[in-house]
Design a protein around this motif. Structure first.
Motif, mmCIF file in Angstrom:
data_model
loop_
_atom_site.group_PDB
_atom_site.id
_atom_site.type_symbol
_atom_site.label_atom_id
_atom_site.label_comp_id
_atom_site.label_asym_id
_atom_site.label_seq_id
_atom_site.Cartn_x
_atom_site.Cartn_y
_atom_site.Cartn_z
ATOM 1 N N ILE A 262 0.846 -1.194 0.000
ATOM 2 C CA ILE A 262 0.000 0.000 0.000
ATOM 3 C C ILE A 262 0.880 1.243 0.000
ATOM 4 O O ILE A 262 1.752 1.405 0.856
ATOM 5 C CB ILE A 262 -0.936 -0.003 1.219
ATOM 6 C CG1 ILE A 262 -1.873 -1.221 1.123
ATOM 7 C CG2 ILE A 262 -1.739 1.297 1.308
ATOM 8 C CD1 ILE A 262 -2.660 -1.497 2.380
ATOM 9 N N ASP A 263 0.659 2.113 -0.959
ATOM 10 C CA ASP A 263 1.431 3.348 -1.078
ATOM 11 C C ASP A 263 1.040 4.288 0.056
ATOM 12 O O ASP A 263 -0.109 4.707 0.171
ATOM 13 C CB ASP A 263 1.145 3.994 -2.439
ATOM 14 C CG ASP A 263 1.966 5.255 -2.676
ATOM 15 O OD1 ASP A 263 2.731 5.660 -1.783
ATOM 16 O OD2 ASP A 263 1.831 5.838 -3.774
ATOM 17 N N CYS A 264 2.019 4.630 0.897
ATOM 18 C CA CYS A 264 1.765 5.512 2.031
ATOM 19 C C CYS A 264 2.440 6.866 1.871
ATOM 20 O O CYS A 264 2.567 7.625 2.841
ATOM 21 C CB CYS A 264 2.229 4.846 3.328
ATOM 22 S SG CYS A 264 1.393 3.277 3.667
ATOM 23 N N SER A 265 2.876 7.172 0.672
ATOM 24 C CA SER A 265 3.498 8.472 0.424
ATOM 25 C C SER A 265 2.434 9.562 0.412
ATOM 26 O O SER A 265 1.295 9.313 0.003
ATOM 27 C CB SER A 265 4.237 8.454 -0.916
ATOM 28 O OG SER A 265 3.326 8.243 -1.988
ATOM 29 N N PRO A 266 2.771 10.764 0.858
ATOM 30 C CA PRO A 266 1.774 11.843 0.917
ATOM 31 C C PRO A 266 1.201 12.203 -0.445
ATOM 32 O O PRO A 266 0.032 12.582 -0.549
ATOM 33 C CB PRO A 266 2.564 13.022 1.511
ATOM 34 C CG PRO A 266 3.749 12.414 2.167
ATOM 35 C CD PRO A 266 4.077 11.181 1.396
ATOM 36 N N ASP A 267 2.013 12.065 -1.497
ATOM 37 C CA ASP A 267 1.581 12.466 -2.832
ATOM 38 C C ASP A 267 1.364 11.274 -3.759
ATOM 39 O O ASP A 267 1.434 11.416 -4.981
ATOM 40 C CB ASP A 267 2.613 13.417 -3.452
ATOM 41 C CG ASP A 267 4.022 12.820 -3.433
ATOM 42 O OD1 ASP A 267 4.182 11.697 -2.895
ATOM 43 O OD2 ASP A 267 4.956 13.461 -3.938
ATOM 44 N N HIS A 268 1.106 10.095 -3.182
ATOM 45 C CA HIS A 268 0.869 8.850 -3.934
ATOM 46 C C HIS A 268 1.816 8.725 -5.131
ATOM 47 O O HIS A 268 1.396 8.502 -6.259
ATOM 48 C CB HIS A 268 -0.590 8.726 -4.385
ATOM 49 C CG HIS A 268 -1.202 9.959 -4.971
ATOM 50 N ND1 HIS A 268 -0.939 10.399 -6.253
ATOM 51 C CD2 HIS A 268 -2.065 10.851 -4.444
ATOM 52 C CE1 HIS A 268 -1.626 11.491 -6.494
ATOM 53 N NE2 HIS A 268 -2.316 11.796 -5.407
ATOM 54 N N LEU A 279 -2.868 4.967 1.044
ATOM 55 C CA LEU A 279 -3.291 5.425 2.367
ATOM 56 C C LEU A 279 -3.667 6.897 2.266
ATOM 57 O O LEU A 279 -2.807 7.751 2.069
ATOM 58 C CB LEU A 279 -2.175 5.224 3.392
ATOM 59 C CG LEU A 279 -2.468 5.688 4.822
ATOM 60 C CD1 LEU A 279 -3.650 4.925 5.425
ATOM 61 C CD2 LEU A 279 -1.231 5.528 5.690
ATOM 62 N N ARG A 280 -4.967 7.182 2.403
ATOM 63 C CA ARG A 280 -5.463 8.528 2.125
ATOM 64 C C ARG A 280 -4.878 9.573 3.082
ATOM 65 O O ARG A 280 -4.634 10.713 2.694
ATOM 66 C CB ARG A 280 -6.989 8.539 2.197
ATOM 67 C CG ARG A 280 -7.600 9.881 1.849
ATOM 68 C CD ARG A 280 -9.011 9.751 1.339
ATOM 69 N NE ARG A 280 -9.939 9.263 2.357
ATOM 70 C CZ ARG A 280 -11.239 9.110 2.124
ATOM 71 N NH1 ARG A 280 -11.741 9.359 0.921
ATOM 72 N NH2 ARG A 280 -12.030 8.660 3.073
ATOM 73 N N ASP A 281 -4.647 9.178 4.322
ATOM 74 C CA ASP A 281 -4.097 10.112 5.304
ATOM 75 C C ASP A 281 -2.850 9.511 5.942
ATOM 76 O O ASP A 281 -2.945 8.859 6.988
ATOM 77 C CB ASP A 281 -5.135 10.447 6.370
ATOM 78 C CG ASP A 281 -4.610 11.451 7.390
ATOM 79 O OD1 ASP A 281 -3.558 12.074 7.118
ATOM 80 O OD2 ASP A 281 -5.241 11.599 8.452
#
Length: 312
Positions: A262-268, A279-281
């Motif tokens: 799951i991509d957890c970077s702030p800017d996907h 991860l939306r937040d």
């Protein structure tokens, strides 16, 4: 819930636990295998044919519309009107279908339908696992030898609180007396554990003192903005409203996010078809000791240092 369903629930709840288990097994075989014979019940519970006949008769008394006898091979089949009497938990159903129903000895149980698993490359020794589970159950400490990447082979005293499967290997969550804190110990690196019967457990070593274990985080996962087929992702993860909400312990959040890529970077920003979810937040991971394991996670405090949760 209609009146007949309420009456059924009342009848079932009044039965002894052993009787409900036999009826649940009948329900399971009809629902997931499409057939039931008297011998199935007798073999599963070690009862005689007469007792198995009574169990099937009782099931018919409660839900006569659920099954009918196929005289061609003397097996009961589910009817088109079949409605299960019991709530069958998906994980238990899949375990039963793939590994056998109930408890068995040695290699007696096999899959109930053809099933294939990913190959297990690492499994703990039972001689290691048994003292650890005894310590968890009885609230005791262990003395053990542990080999880590950072420290090599050292002797530890630990107070195990739980087993955790991170998707690729098992570890034990435990208080480490050497480092004065809770850590994760990979089971395959634990050797010769010995239960310390007379070693008192301090208050700080108890499970309710493990902040990371007791903190529950809610993660909101959405289809990755770069994924070409959002509708497929929504089908795969059962998210009709476009959001999958998952509650997980802070100690284990990073494991889950890594396992499911799951991509957890702030800017996907992570690219690749394997990144189906985002991860939306990402701030929901803030303060979680396992956050550094999450793909693409960036600590919002540039000077923050996240301590590894694995006893390296």
């Amino acid at each position: 819930m209609n009146t007949s369903a309420i009456v059924r629930d009342q009848v079932l709840s009044a039965l002894p636990q052993a009787q409900r288990e036999r009826l649940a097994y009948i329900d399971f075989r009809l629902y997931f295998l499409g057939e039931l014979r008297r011998a199935d019940v007798a073999d599963r519970f070690g009862t005689g044919p007469a007792a198995a006949t009574r169990d099937i008769a009782q099931y018919r008394d409660i839900a006569s519309e659920n099954l009918e006898l196929d005289n061609s091979d003397k097996a009961y089949r589910p009817t088109e009107e079949f409605v299960p009497l019991f709530d069958h938990a998906p994980q238990r159903v899949l375990t039963a279908l793939s590994s056998g129903f109930g408890e068995g000895i040695g290699e007696e149980l096999g899959s109930m339908v053809r099933c294939e698993f990913p190959i297990e490359l690492t499994t703990p020794q039972m001689s290691t696992l048994a003292p650890i589970t005894r310590a968890i159950h009885r609230g005791k400490a262990l003395r053990t030898t542990y080999t880590s990447i950072e420290s090599g082979c050292t002797e530890r005293e630990i107070v195990p609180i739980a087993l955790v499967n991170n998707g690729s290997r098992w570890h034990v969550r435990a208080y480490d007396r050497r480092r004065n804190g809770f850590r994760d110990f990979v089971l395959t690196r634990v050797e010769t554990p010995v239960l310390l019967e007379n070693s008192p457990i301090l208050e700080k070593e108890k499970v309710d003192q493990d902040v990371q274990w007791n903190r529950i985080i809610e993660l909101e996962l959405v289809p990755h903005p770069r994924h070409p087929r959002h509708e497929v992702v929504m089908m795969d993860y059962g998210m009709p409203d476009g959001v999958l909400r998952v509650k997980v312990r802070a100690a284990n959040a990073g494991y889950l996010l890594r396992r499911w890529t799951i991509d957890c970077s702030p800017d996907h920003r992570l690219e690749g078809i394997e990144f189906a979810l985002w991860l939306r937040d990402p701030l929901s991971l803030y303060g979680a000791s396992s956050a550094h394991l999450a793909p693409g996670y960036v600590d919002p405090k540039s000077d923050a240092k996240i301590t590894s949760i694995t006893a390296m």
